[in-house]
Scaffold this motif. Structure first.
Motif, short mmCIF file in Angstrom:
data_model
loop_
_atom_site.label_atom_id
_atom_site.label_comp_id
_atom_site.label_asym_id
_atom_site.label_seq_id
_atom_site.Cartn_x
_atom_site.Cartn_y
_atom_site.Cartn_z
N ASP A 180 -7.48 7.76 8.84
CA ASP A 180 -6.29 6.92 8.79
C ASP A 180 -5.55 7.13 7.47
OD1 ASP A 180 -4.73 4.94 9.97
OD2 ASP A 180 -5.73 3.34 8.84
N MET A 181 -6.31 7.16 6.38
CA MET A 181 -5.72 7.39 5.07
C MET A 181 -5.15 8.81 4.98
SD MET A 181 -5.54 4.86 3.15
CE MET A 181 -4.99 5.73 1.67
N SER A 182 -5.85 9.74 5.58
CA SER A 182 -5.40 11.13 5.57
C SER A 182 -4.04 11.25 6.26
CB SER A 182 -6.46 12.00 6.26
OG SER A 182 -5.99 13.29 6.44
N ALA A 183 -3.86 10.49 7.36
CA ALA A 183 -2.58 10.51 8.08
C ALA A 183 -1.47 9.90 7.22
CB ALA A 183 -2.72 9.74 9.40
N LEU A 184 -1.78 8.79 6.54
CA LEU A 184 -0.79 8.16 5.66
C LEU A 184 -0.40 9.11 4.52
CD1 LEU A 184 -1.88 4.44 5.10
CD2 LEU A 184 0.26 5.28 6.06
N LEU A 185 -1.40 9.82 4.01
CA LEU A 185 -1.14 10.76 2.92
C LEU A 185 -0.24 11.90 3.39
CD1 LEU A 185 -4.73 10.76 1.41
CD2 LEU A 185 -2.66 10.09 0.17
N SER A 186 -0.45 12.38 4.61
CA SER A 186 0.40 13.45 5.13
C SER A 186 1.84 12.98 5.22
CB SER A 186 -0.03 13.89 6.53
OG SER A 186 -1.37 14.08 6.59
N GLU A 187 2.03 11.74 5.68
CA GLU A 187 3.38 11.18 5.76
C GLU A 187 4.01 11.13 4.38
OE1 GLU A 187 4.23 7.46 7.80
OE2 GLU A 187 2.51 7.85 9.11
N ALA A 188 3.23 10.65 3.41
CA ALA A 188 3.74 10.53 2.04
C ALA A 188 4.10 11.89 1.46
CB ALA A 188 2.72 9.83 1.16
N ARG A 189 3.35 12.91 1.88
CA ARG A 189 3.58 14.25 1.32
C ARG A 189 4.91 14.86 1.77
NH1 ARG A 189 -2.43 14.99 1.64
NH2 ARG A 189 -3.05 14.62 -0.52
N ALA A 190 5.55 14.24 2.78
CA ALA A 190 6.89 14.68 3.16
C ALA A 190 7.87 14.30 2.05
CB ALA A 190 7.29 14.02 4.48
N ILE A 191 7.49 13.30 1.25
CA ILE A 191 8.37 12.79 0.20
C ILE A 191 7.95 13.29 -1.17
CG2 ILE A 191 9.22 10.66 -0.92
CD1 ILE A 191 8.55 9.24 1.77
N LEU B 84 0.84 -1.21 0.00
CA LEU B 84 0.00 0.00 0.00
C LEU B 84 0.87 1.25 0.00
CD1 LEU B 84 -3.23 0.71 1.92
CD2 LEU B 84 -1.33 2.28 2.21
N ARG B 85 1.92 1.23 0.82
CA ARG B 85 2.79 2.42 0.90
C ARG B 85 3.57 2.64 -0.40
NH1 ARG B 85 4.24 4.44 6.58
NH2 ARG B 85 2.38 3.79 7.71
N ALA B 86 3.97 1.55 -1.05
CA ALA B 86 4.66 1.68 -2.33
C ALA B 86 3.72 2.27 -3.37
CB ALA B 86 5.18 0.32 -2.78
N ALA B 87 2.48 1.76 -3.40
CA ALA B 87 1.48 2.25 -4.36
C ALA B 87 1.18 3.72 -4.13
CB ALA B 87 0.21 1.41 -4.27
N LEU B 88 1.13 4.10 -2.86
CA LEU B 88 0.85 5.48 -2.46
C LEU B 88 1.85 6.45 -3.09
CD1 LEU B 88 -1.11 6.57 -0.06
CD2 LEU B 88 0.98 6.75 1.23
N LEU B 89 3.12 6.02 -3.13
CA LEU B 89 4.18 6.89 -3.65
C LEU B 89 4.34 6.80 -5.17
CD1 LEU B 89 6.88 6.53 -0.86
CD2 LEU B 89 5.43 8.52 -1.36
N LEU B 90 3.86 5.70 -5.76
CA LEU B 90 3.98 5.53 -7.21
C LEU B 90 2.88 6.27 -7.97
CD1 LEU B 90 4.69 1.69 -7.46
CD2 LEU B 90 6.21 3.48 -8.34
N ALA B 91 1.72 6.38 -7.35
CA ALA B 91 0.53 6.82 -8.07
C ALA B 91 0.54 8.30 -8.44
CB ALA B 91 -0.71 6.51 -7.24
#
Ligand SMILES: Nc1ncnc2c1ncn2[C@@H]1O[C@H](COP(=O)(O)OP(=O)(O)OP(=O)(O)O)[C@@H](O)[C@H]1O
Ligand SMILES: [Mg+2]
Length: 209
Positions: free
Chosen positions: A121-132, A95-102
């Motif tokens: 929960d998804m919103s929190a994951l998205l915030s983390e991903a947005r650091a990258i 899921l985390r890999a897909a989050l960053l690939l999409a």
């Protein structure tokens, strides 16, 4: 080339059904499509295997480890017009890999309290991903009821960092009937469900504009 990921840490929200319909829908438009199953359950892989050689062909593969998924999707990117990734209903490396690939993330959710809370929960994951990376995410109300206030209430509860998809998918038997055979609702024989077809066409336009 566009990569779309259907993601939600909550299970049973219509990720696989939506992924299948988007992948087949794009293939019907003449696009060369790869469907990637990131879920151990392998429902998307099974559905598209059941589809067999029926035209249009949608290639499918399964990677349940994030590193393999990332590596292989990047390699496939040059060979396909669209890649649709379906991850399982839990927070894992795929899921985390897909989050960053999409290029675009679609988060299906139901108009029910538990499902709306899962969006946080998804919103929190998205915030983390947005650091990258700058990640674009849309919440898609699925299996929506045909009447009542639940849909509007659920739509109003979409957290920050997630946009509301301007299209809603209703709870319709046609989606479940078609998916098992690897078919989009547009391909159902006989009594085709005009509302389901219209919803999926609108969703295809909204996702791939
Ligand atoms: N729009 C819809 N209308 C009616 N039934 C639907 C719809 N979308 C999905 N379903 C049904 O709801 C169930 C869950 O859908 P699906 O498997 O697509 O969800 P999922 O998020 O991929 O689940 P999981 O987290 O287990 O992978 C399935 O039985 C499916 O046939
Ligand atoms: Mg699934």
């Amino acid at each position: 080339m566009s990569i779309i990921a259907l993601l939600n840490t909550k299970g049973g929200v219509g990720k696989t059904t939506t992924a299948l319909n988007l992948a087949v829908g794009r293939a019907q438009q003449g696009r060369n499509v790869l469907a990637v199953d990131g879920d151990r359950q392998g429902s998307l892989l099974t559905a598209l295997t059941n589809r067999g050689d029926r035209a249009p062909i949608v290639a499918v593969c399964q990677y349940v480890e994030g590193q393999a998924l990332r590596q292989q999707v990047l390699r496939a990117a040059d060979h396909y017009d669209d890649i649709v990734i379906d991850a399982g209903g839990r927070d894992n490396t795929a899921l985390r890999a897909a989050l960053l690939l999409a290029d675009k993330i679609v988060v299906p959710f139901l108009p029910r309290s538990f499902d709306v809370w899962a969006l946080e929960d998804m919103s929190a994951l998205l915030s983390e991903a947005r650091a990258i990376k700058d990640v674009v995410a849309y919440a898609l109300l699925t299996m929506a009821d045909s009447r009542g206030n639940d849909n509007a209430e659920a739509s109003g509860a979409v957290p920050s960092g997630v946009q509301l998809m301007p299209v809603t998918v209703g709870r319709r038997k046609a989606f479940a009937d078609a998916a098992g055979a690897g078919l989009s609702v547009l391909e159902l024989p006989g009594n085709r469900d005009a509302k389901a077809i219209a919803e999926m066409q609108a969703l295809l336009a909204a996702v791939f504009n």
